[in-house]
Design a protein around this motif. Structure first.
Motif, PDB file in Angstrom:
ATOM      1  N   TYR A 160      91.751  56.724  15.120  1.00 20.48           N
ATOM      2  CA  TYR A 160      90.692  57.079  14.398  1.00 20.48           C
ATOM      3  C   TYR A 160      90.254  55.441  13.965  1.00 20.48           C
ATOM      4  CZ  TYR A 160      87.069  56.043  11.010  1.00 20.48           C
ATOM      5  OH  TYR A 160      85.906  55.754  10.381  1.00 20.48           O
ATOM      6  N   ALA A 161      91.079  54.597  14.257  1.00 12.96           N
ATOM      7  CA  ALA A 161      90.901  53.385  14.814  1.00 12.96           C
ATOM      8  C   ALA A 161      90.692  52.655  15.640  1.00 12.96           C
ATOM      9  CB  ALA A 161      92.617  52.299  14.285  1.00 12.96           C
ATOM     10  N   LEU A 162      91.203  53.061  16.598  1.00  7.09           N
ATOM     11  CA  LEU A 162      90.740  53.126  18.223  1.00  7.09           C
ATOM     12  C   LEU A 162      89.429  53.518  18.148  1.00  7.09           C
ATOM     13  CD1 LEU A 162      91.783  52.315  20.529  1.00  7.09           C
ATOM     14  CD2 LEU A 162      93.112  54.709  20.939  1.00  7.09           C
ATOM     15  N   LEU A 163      89.017  54.319  18.226  1.00  7.98           N
ATOM     16  CA  LEU A 163      87.465  55.208  17.949  1.00  7.98           C
ATOM     17  C   LEU A 163      86.917  53.764  17.436  1.00  7.98           C
ATOM     18  CD1 LEU A 163      85.839  57.264  19.119  1.00  7.98           C
ATOM     19  CD2 LEU A 163      86.319  58.190  16.900  1.00  7.98           C
ATOM     20  N   ARG A 164      86.602  53.220  16.477  1.00  5.93           N
ATOM     21  CA  ARG A 164      86.247  53.352  15.751  1.00  5.93           C
ATOM     22  C   ARG A 164      85.932  51.760  16.175  1.00  5.93           C
ATOM     23  NH1 ARG A 164      82.698  53.060  14.041  1.00  5.93           N
ATOM     24  NH2 ARG A 164      82.403  51.796  12.055  1.00  5.93           N
ATOM     25  N   THR A 165      86.962  50.781  16.862  1.00  9.94           N
ATOM     26  CA  THR A 165      87.136  49.543  17.513  1.00  9.94           C
ATOM     27  C   THR A 165      86.210  49.663  18.996  1.00  9.94           C
ATOM     28  OG1 THR A 165      89.251  48.782  16.735  1.00  9.94           O
ATOM     29  CG2 THR A 165      88.812  47.842  18.258  1.00  9.94           C
ATOM     30  N   HIS A 223      82.768  55.532  -2.454  1.00 10.08           N
ATOM     31  CA  HIS A 223      83.510  54.644  -2.217  1.00 10.08           C
ATOM     32  C   HIS A 223      83.247  53.955  -0.669  1.00 10.08           C
ATOM     33  CE1 HIS A 223      83.518  58.470   0.297  1.00 10.08           C
ATOM     34  NE2 HIS A 223      84.188  57.877   1.543  1.00 10.08           N
ATOM     35  N   PRO A 224      83.972  52.559  -0.807  1.00  7.58           N
ATOM     36  CA  PRO A 224      83.828  52.039   0.789  1.00  7.58           C
ATOM     37  C   PRO A 224      83.750  53.050   2.073  1.00  7.58           C
ATOM     38  CG  PRO A 224      85.285  51.082  -0.779  1.00  7.58           C
ATOM     39  CD  PRO A 224      84.994  52.202  -1.004  1.00  7.58           C
ATOM     40  N   SER A 225      82.899  52.291   2.977  1.00  5.60           N
ATOM     41  CA  SER A 225      82.723  53.363   4.551  1.00  5.60           C
ATOM     42  C   SER A 225      82.814  51.871   5.297  1.00  5.60           C
ATOM     43  CB  SER A 225      81.593  54.397   4.496  1.00  5.60           C
ATOM     44  OG  SER A 225      81.805  54.574   5.388  1.00  5.60           O
ATOM     45  N   ASP A 226      83.715  52.257   6.582  1.00  5.22           N
ATOM     46  CA  ASP A 226      83.077  51.133   7.680  1.00  5.22           C
ATOM     47  C   ASP A 226      82.300  51.701   8.681  1.00  5.22           C
ATOM     48  OD1 ASP A 226      84.358  54.047   9.123  1.00  5.22           O
ATOM     49  OD2 ASP A 226      85.553  52.142   9.764  1.00  5.22           O
ATOM     50  N   HIS A 227      80.960  52.440   7.981  1.00  7.28           N
ATOM     51  CA  HIS A 227      80.104  53.211   8.660  1.00  7.28           C
ATOM     52  C   HIS A 227      79.431  53.215   8.135  1.00  7.28           C
ATOM     53  CE1 HIS A 227      83.257  55.944   7.579  1.00  7.28           C
ATOM     54  NE2 HIS A 227      82.024  57.454   7.721  1.00  7.28           N
ATOM     55  N   ILE A 228      78.298  54.013   9.267  1.00 11.47           N
ATOM     56  CA  ILE A 228      76.818  54.251   7.664  1.00 11.47           C
ATOM     57  C   ILE A 228      77.402  56.299   7.318  1.00 11.47           C
ATOM     58  CG2 ILE A 228      74.569  55.170   8.143  1.00 11.47           C
ATOM     59  CD1 ILE A 228      73.725  53.068   9.959  1.00 11.47           C
ATOM     60  N   PRO A 229      77.133  56.293   6.253  1.00 13.02           N
ATOM     61  CA  PRO A 229      77.727  57.928   6.200  1.00 13.02           C
ATOM     62  C   PRO A 229      76.803  58.409   6.384  1.00 13.02           C
ATOM     63  CG  PRO A 229      77.456  56.922   3.259  1.00 13.02           C
ATOM     64  CD  PRO A 229      76.822  54.886   5.112  1.00 13.02           C
ATOM     65  N   GLY A 230      77.523  59.673   7.239  1.00  9.74           N
ATOM     66  CA  GLY A 230      76.768  60.718   7.644  1.00  9.74           C
ATOM     67  C   GLY A 230      75.979  61.616   6.394  1.00  9.74           C
ATOM     68  N   THR A 267      76.454  62.110  17.365  1.00 13.20           N
ATOM     69  CA  THR A 267      76.924  61.857  18.536  1.00 13.20           C
ATOM     70  C   THR A 267      77.818  60.457  18.461  1.00 13.20           C
ATOM     71  OG1 THR A 267      75.129  60.861  19.444  1.00 13.20           O
ATOM     72  CG2 THR A 267      75.698  63.357  19.751  1.00 13.20           C
ATOM     73  N   SER A 268      77.351  59.167  17.269  1.00 11.19           N
ATOM     74  CA  SER A 268      78.024  58.202  17.087  1.00 11.19           C
ATOM     75  C   SER A 268      78.332  57.638  16.450  1.00 11.19           C
ATOM     76  CB  SER A 268      77.280  57.127  17.979  1.00 11.19           C
ATOM     77  OG  SER A 268      77.750  56.092  18.571  1.00 11.19           O
ATOM     78  N   PHE A 269      79.237  56.868  15.993  1.00 10.36           N
ATOM     79  CA  PHE A 269      79.391  56.308  14.474  1.00 10.36           C
ATOM     80  C   PHE A 269      77.682  55.015  14.397  1.00 10.36           C
ATOM     81  CE2 PHE A 269      83.460  57.086  15.420  1.00 10.36           C
ATOM     82  CZ  PHE A 269      83.803  57.545  13.802  1.00 10.36           C
ATOM     83  N   GLY A 270      77.556  55.352  13.046  1.00 14.31           N
ATOM     84  CA  GLY A 270      76.063  54.072  12.822  1.00 14.31           C
ATOM     85  C   GLY A 270      77.132  53.000  12.217  1.00 14.31           C
ATOM     86  N   GLU A 271      76.467  52.036  13.059  1.00 15.07           N
ATOM     87  CA  GLU A 271      77.279  50.215  12.253  1.00 15.07           C
ATOM     88  C   GLU A 271      76.495  49.609  11.263  1.00 15.07           C
ATOM     89  OE1 GLU A 271      80.656  49.442  12.924  1.00 15.07           O
ATOM     90  OE2 GLU A 271      79.979  51.190  14.788  1.00 15.07           O
ATOM     91  N   PRO A 272      76.843  49.363   9.666  1.00 11.98           N
ATOM     92  CA  PRO A 272      76.113  49.422   9.185  1.00 11.98           C
ATOM     93  C   PRO A 272      75.332  48.019   8.898  1.00 11.98           C
ATOM     94  CG  PRO A 272      78.409  49.284   8.310  1.00 11.98           C
ATOM     95  CD  PRO A 272      78.206  50.003   9.713  1.00 11.98           C
ATOM     96  N   ASP A 273      75.759  47.278   9.676  1.00 16.91           N
ATOM     97  CA  ASP A 273      74.844  46.095   9.947  1.00 16.91           C
ATOM     98  C   ASP A 273      73.641  45.755  10.834  1.00 16.91           C
ATOM     99  OD1 ASP A 273      76.619  46.080  11.969  1.00 16.91           O
ATOM    100  OD2 ASP A 273      77.860  44.139  11.368  1.00 16.91           O
ATOM    101  N   GLU A 301      83.695  61.737   8.451  1.00 13.51           N
ATOM    102  CA  GLU A 301      84.212  62.260   8.241  1.00 13.51           C
ATOM    103  C   GLU A 301      82.612  61.786   7.019  1.00 13.51           C
ATOM    104  OE1 GLU A 301      83.378  63.012   3.970  1.00 13.51           O
ATOM    105  OE2 GLU A 301      85.067  61.345   4.261  1.00 13.51           O
ATOM    106  N   ASP A 302      82.531  61.224   6.234  1.00  6.94           N
ATOM    107  CA  ASP A 302      81.482  60.993   5.712  1.00  6.94           C
ATOM    108  C   ASP A 302      79.594  61.427   6.323  1.00  6.94           C
ATOM    109  OD1 ASP A 302      83.233  58.498   3.574  1.00  6.94           O
ATOM    110  OD2 ASP A 302      81.891  60.329   2.887  1.00  6.94           O
ATOM    111  N   VAL A 303      80.219  61.344   7.678  1.00  3.83           N
ATOM    112  CA  VAL A 303      78.485  61.103   8.732  1.00  3.83           C
ATOM    113  C   VAL A 303      78.284  62.973   8.423  1.00  3.83           C
ATOM    114  CG1 VAL A 303      77.201  61.353  10.178  1.00  3.83           C
ATOM    115  CG2 VAL A 303      78.864  58.818   9.606  1.00  3.83           C
ATOM    116  N   ALA A 304      77.086  63.712   8.137  1.00  5.02           N
ATOM    117  CA  ALA A 304      77.256  64.711   8.324  1.00  5.02           C
ATOM    118  C   ALA A 304      76.587  65.407   9.308  1.00  5.02           C
ATOM    119  CB  ALA A 304      76.213  64.986   7.653  1.00  5.02           C
ATOM    120  N   GLU A 305      77.574  65.979  10.061  1.00  8.32           N
ATOM    121  CA  GLU A 305      76.827  66.210  11.759  1.00  8.32           C
ATOM    122  C   GLU A 305      75.672  67.292  11.750  1.00  8.32           C
ATOM    123  OE1 GLU A 305      79.037  67.371  14.969  1.00  8.32           O
ATOM    124  OE2 GLU A 305      80.002  65.289  14.097  1.00  8.32           O
ATOM    125  N   PRO A 306      74.793  67.083  13.051  1.00 13.12           N
ATOM    126  CA  PRO A 306      73.399  67.548  12.753  1.00 13.12           C
ATOM    127  C   PRO A 306      73.418  69.541  12.721  1.00 13.12           C
ATOM    128  CG  PRO A 306      73.650  66.956  15.023  1.00 13.12           C
ATOM    129  CD  PRO A 306      74.865  66.935  13.782  1.00 13.12           C
TER     130      PRO A 306
END
Length: 366
Positions: A160-165, A223-230, A267-273, A301-306
């Motif tokens: 997961y960390a590699l995917l986010r990086t 809880h803290p999240s490194d991405h825009i929650p789904g 389809t992709s993570f959303g960056e919060p900034d 996980e927090d990002v709900a899929e379509p």
């Protein structure tokens, strides 16, 4: 359930019924995903594609039925719980959602207990990956009210960390439209608090909004999240669809938050900034990449899929007398897209208004 606050946990129990069948019990101690209620005022209709020409839009919203987006969150929590309890996914593994959907036949009674009769299984085609899918029939107040579906992957933390990086930046220059975005009134969306409004209108382009998030929101940022929650994107899609349906006269203003089918695919993570644009158009047979076609996992996980929206069970009927713009078959589905730079984060199909079976039983259009 990957929640910090006890109040945000919607499940009470789960039982293995044999094979891939499970019963999951839920208790809905509130009737909205985020707080609902308020008034819709004609002066708040700043734009979508058209304004509703009416002086009778100040109508109180009610909480007599359960919010379908809260049901989507319930199904998401069920997927996580079954993964850990029955499918040997270790605690601490991040979850990446591929799809979440809800289709209702009945309006859901508020503040009641419910059971999700689920089939939860490993997805075919991924023997070395923990890809799972859940299909559920939702029973509330003794009736089968609809269905929910979730697709997700549980990842080992290092993967997961590699995917986010690798995907931590959006491509393309920032769109200047985000700078002039106009905040929307909570009343326009049937809400009481400004923090629950997830959209700002694009001043230069109709049919486009910009995502606005409060990092301190007690539901979306439990809880803290490194991405825009789904689930934040799911709620933003619902708000944009409701605004469009009301502005086009497809649903009444006091039903701006009602949906009968909802499908979101990530389809992709959303960056919060970085800014996120939400656009809407009538749904055709497929979106830019073919909504409903199999695609790879891509949302945390927090990002709900379509959610996979389905067509109504009956073809559209003639417009009900006295209700222009409200076909008895219900408003057409809308296709919504969330983008960051030139990257698509998620797409959704949403049909607003009253659920199909209730519409057929009462004769009310929307």
């Amino acid at each position: 359930m990957h929640k910090s606050a006890t109040a945000e946990v919607l499940l009470t129990d789960a039982q293995h019924l044999g094979g891939d069948r499970y019963a999951v019990a839920a208790r809905w101690h509130r009737d909205r995903f985020i707080e609902g209620g308020g008034l819709v005022d004609r002066d708040d209709l700043v734009d979508s594609d058209a304004l509703v020409d009416s002086d009778a839009l100040a109508v109180p919203l009610d909480g007599r039925t359960l919010d379908p987006v809260l049901l989507a969150e319930t199904a998401r929590q069920a997927a996580i719980h079954l993964s850990h309890r029955f499918h040997d996914i270790p605690l601490g593994h991040p979850f990446v959602l591929g799809e979440i959907s809800v289709e209702l036949d009945e309006t859901l009674p508020a503040l009641t207990d419910a059971v999700l009769e689920t089939h939860c299984r490993r997805a075919a085609g991924h023997p070395r990956r923990a890809c799972l899918e859940l299909d559920a029939t939702v029973r509330a107040a003794g009736r089968a009210a609809g269905r929910a579906r979730v697709r997700w992957e549980a990842m080992e933390p290092r993967r997961y960390a590699l995917l986010r990086t690798r995907g931590a930046t959006a491509s393309g220059p920032p769109d200047p439209g985000a700078d002039g975005a106009v905040a929307l009134s909570p009343a326009l969306l049937g809400l009481r608090q400004d923090r629950d409004v997830l959209l700002a209108a694009d001043a230069g382009r109709s049919g486009r909004w910009w995502l606005r998030l409060d990092p301190g929101h007690p539901v979306l940022f439990d809880h803290p999240s490194d991405h825009i929650p789904g689930m934040a994107l799911v709620e933003a899609f619902r708000q944009a669809a409701g605004l469009t349906a009301v502005a086009r006269g497809a649903v009444a203003p006091d039903r701006v938050r009602d949906v009968s089918t909802l499908t979101v695919e990530f389809t992709s993570f959303g960056e919060p900034d970085l800014p996120v644009a939400i656009t809407v158009e009538p749904a055709g047979t497929a979106g830019p990449r073919g909504m409903g076609a199999p695609r790879g996992m891509g949302a945390p996980e927090d990002v709900a899929e379509p959610v996979r929206a389905t067509e109504p069970r009956e073809p559209g009927k003639p417009t009900e007398p006295g209700k222009p713009g409200e076909p008895c078959g219900g408003p057409a589905a809308l296709l919504l897209t969330a983008t960051q730079g030139d990257r698509t984060l998620a797409q959704a199909r949403i049909r607003c208004g009253t659920t199909g079976r209730a519409r057929r039983r009462t004769g009310i259009a929307c």
